[in-house]
Design a protein around this motif. Structure first.
Motif, PDB file in Angstrom:
ATOM      1  N   GLU A   1       9.352   1.418   5.825  1.00  9.17           N
ATOM      2  CA  GLU A   1      10.625   1.457   5.103  1.00  9.17           C
ATOM      3  C   GLU A   1      11.258   2.844   5.160  1.00  9.17           C
ATOM      4  O   GLU A   1      12.448   2.979   5.407  1.00  9.17           O
ATOM      5  CB  GLU A   1      10.426   1.022   3.648  1.00  9.17           C
ATOM      6  N   LEU A   2      10.462   3.867   4.928  1.00 14.46           N
ATOM      7  CA  LEU A   2      10.996   5.229   4.959  1.00 14.46           C
ATOM      8  C   LEU A   2      11.452   5.621   6.361  1.00 14.46           C
ATOM      9  O   LEU A   2      12.471   6.290   6.528  1.00 14.46           O
ATOM     10  CB  LEU A   2       9.957   6.229   4.448  1.00 14.46           C
ATOM     11  N   SER A   3      10.696   5.200   7.369  1.00 15.97           N
ATOM     12  CA  SER A   3      11.044   5.534   8.752  1.00 15.97           C
ATOM     13  C   SER A   3      12.380   4.934   9.167  1.00 15.97           C
ATOM     14  O   SER A   3      13.088   5.505  10.000  1.00 15.97           O
ATOM     15  CB  SER A   3       9.950   5.049   9.717  1.00 15.97           C
ATOM     16  N   SER A   4      12.716   3.794   8.593  1.00 15.24           N
ATOM     17  CA  SER A   4      13.981   3.146   8.962  1.00 15.24           C
ATOM     18  C   SER A   4      15.139   3.521   8.040  1.00 15.24           C
ATOM     19  O   SER A   4      16.268   3.087   8.244  1.00 15.24           O
ATOM     20  CB  SER A   4      13.802   1.627   8.980  1.00 15.24           C
ATOM     21  N   SER A   5      14.863   4.366   7.055  1.00 13.95           N
ATOM     22  CA  SER A   5      15.905   4.760   6.100  1.00 13.95           C
ATOM     23  C   SER A   5      16.789   5.864   6.677  1.00 13.95           C
ATOM     24  O   SER A   5      16.293   6.825   7.262  1.00 13.95           O
ATOM     25  CB  SER A   5      15.267   5.256   4.801  1.00 13.95           C
ATOM     26  N   SER A   6      18.078   5.743   6.470  1.00 12.39           N
ATOM     27  CA  SER A   6      19.003   6.781   6.919  1.00 12.39           C
ATOM     28  C   SER A   6      18.897   8.031   6.047  1.00 12.39           C
ATOM     29  O   SER A   6      19.380   9.098   6.436  1.00 12.39           O
ATOM     30  CB  SER A   6      20.442   6.250   6.893  1.00 12.39           C
ATOM     31  N   LYS A   7      18.248   7.935   4.905  1.00 10.49           N
ATOM     32  CA  LYS A   7      18.094   9.079   4.012  1.00 10.49           C
ATOM     33  C   LYS A   7      16.916   9.974   4.400  1.00 10.49           C
ATOM     34  O   LYS A   7      16.753  11.055   3.851  1.00 10.49           O
ATOM     35  CB  LYS A   7      17.914   8.602   2.572  1.00 10.49           C
ATOM     36  N   VAL A   8      16.102   9.509   5.333  1.00  9.05           N
ATOM     37  CA  VAL A   8      14.949  10.293   5.790  1.00  9.05           C
ATOM     38  C   VAL A   8      15.258  10.799   7.183  1.00  9.05           C
ATOM     39  O   VAL A   8      15.443  10.015   8.118  1.00  9.05           O
ATOM     40  CB  VAL A   8      13.660   9.435   5.791  1.00  9.05           C
ATOM     41  N   SER A   9      15.302  12.120   7.322  1.00  8.12           N
ATOM     42  CA  SER A   9      15.719  12.691   8.602  1.00  8.12           C
ATOM     43  C   SER A   9      14.545  13.040   9.508  1.00  8.12           C
ATOM     44  O   SER A   9      14.701  13.116  10.718  1.00  8.12           O
ATOM     45  CB  SER A   9      16.563  13.948   8.370  1.00  8.12           C
ATOM     46  N   GLY A  10      13.380  13.260   8.966  1.00 11.08           N
ATOM     47  CA  GLY A  10      12.241  13.666   9.780  1.00 11.08           C
ATOM     48  C   GLY A  10      11.253  12.536   9.992  1.00 11.08           C
ATOM     49  O   GLY A  10      11.477  11.388   9.631  1.00 11.08           O
ATOM     50  N   GLU A  11      10.133  12.909  10.568  1.00  6.59           N
ATOM     51  CA  GLU A  11       9.059  11.957  10.817  1.00  6.59           C
ATOM     52  C   GLU A  11       8.352  11.625   9.507  1.00  6.59           C
ATOM     53  O   GLU A  11       8.210  12.478   8.629  1.00  6.59           O
ATOM     54  CB  GLU A  11       8.046  12.567  11.794  1.00  6.59           C
ATOM     55  N   VAL A  12       7.913  10.385   9.375  1.00  3.27           N
ATOM     56  CA  VAL A  12       7.103   9.983   8.232  1.00  3.27           C
ATOM     57  C   VAL A  12       5.654   9.991   8.690  1.00  3.27           C
ATOM     58  O   VAL A  12       5.271   9.289   9.618  1.00  3.27           O
ATOM     59  CB  VAL A  12       7.508   8.578   7.713  1.00  3.27           C
ATOM     60  N   PHE A  13       4.870  10.844   8.065  1.00  2.00           N
ATOM     61  CA  PHE A  13       3.474  11.058   8.449  1.00  2.00           C
ATOM     62  C   PHE A  13       2.574  10.284   7.503  1.00  2.00           C
ATOM     63  O   PHE A  13       2.660  10.446   6.291  1.00  2.00           O
ATOM     64  CB  PHE A  13       3.161  12.558   8.378  1.00  2.00           C
TER      65      PHE A  13
END
Length: 102
Positions: free
Chosen positions: A14-26
């Motif tokens: 979900e976070l990886s596909s969010s436009s509010k998250v600009s970096g990598e989700v680790f």
């Protein structure tokens, strides 16, 4: 870990596909081959640490190490309490070292 692990995977997607998250989700469980590398990532490469708090997290040394490193490096942390897990009491925190060493 199964329930929290499935939730962690879903949260990453979900976070990886969010436009509010600009970096990598680790996700730490994707990178458990080199635990020194894992702690370096927590210390120097993340902006926020999301802690999925379960009743077992306090007995997982590497989870505690991640939290300790994040605290030491002033990394922002967000706690997400899973299921029936409550915030630990002061008495529990004080007794934790003894529980871990027994």
């Amino acid at each position: 870990k199964d329930g929290a692990g499935a939730f962690a995977r879903l949260l990453k997607l979900e976070l990886s596909s969010s436009s509010k998250v600009s970096g990598e989700v680790f996700l730490d469980s994707d990178n458990l081959t080199d635990l020194d590398f894992l702690l370096d990532v927590v210390a120097f490469q993340i902006e926020k640490l999301v802690i999925l708090v379960t009743d077992k997290i306090f007995f997982r040394p590497w989870c505690l190490a991640e939290v300790a490193v994040a605290e030491q490096q002033d990394v922002d942390m967000i706690s997400v309490y899973i299921a029936d897990c409550d915030k630990p009491t002061d008495d529990f925190i004080e007794s934790l070292p003894k529980q871990l060493l027994d």
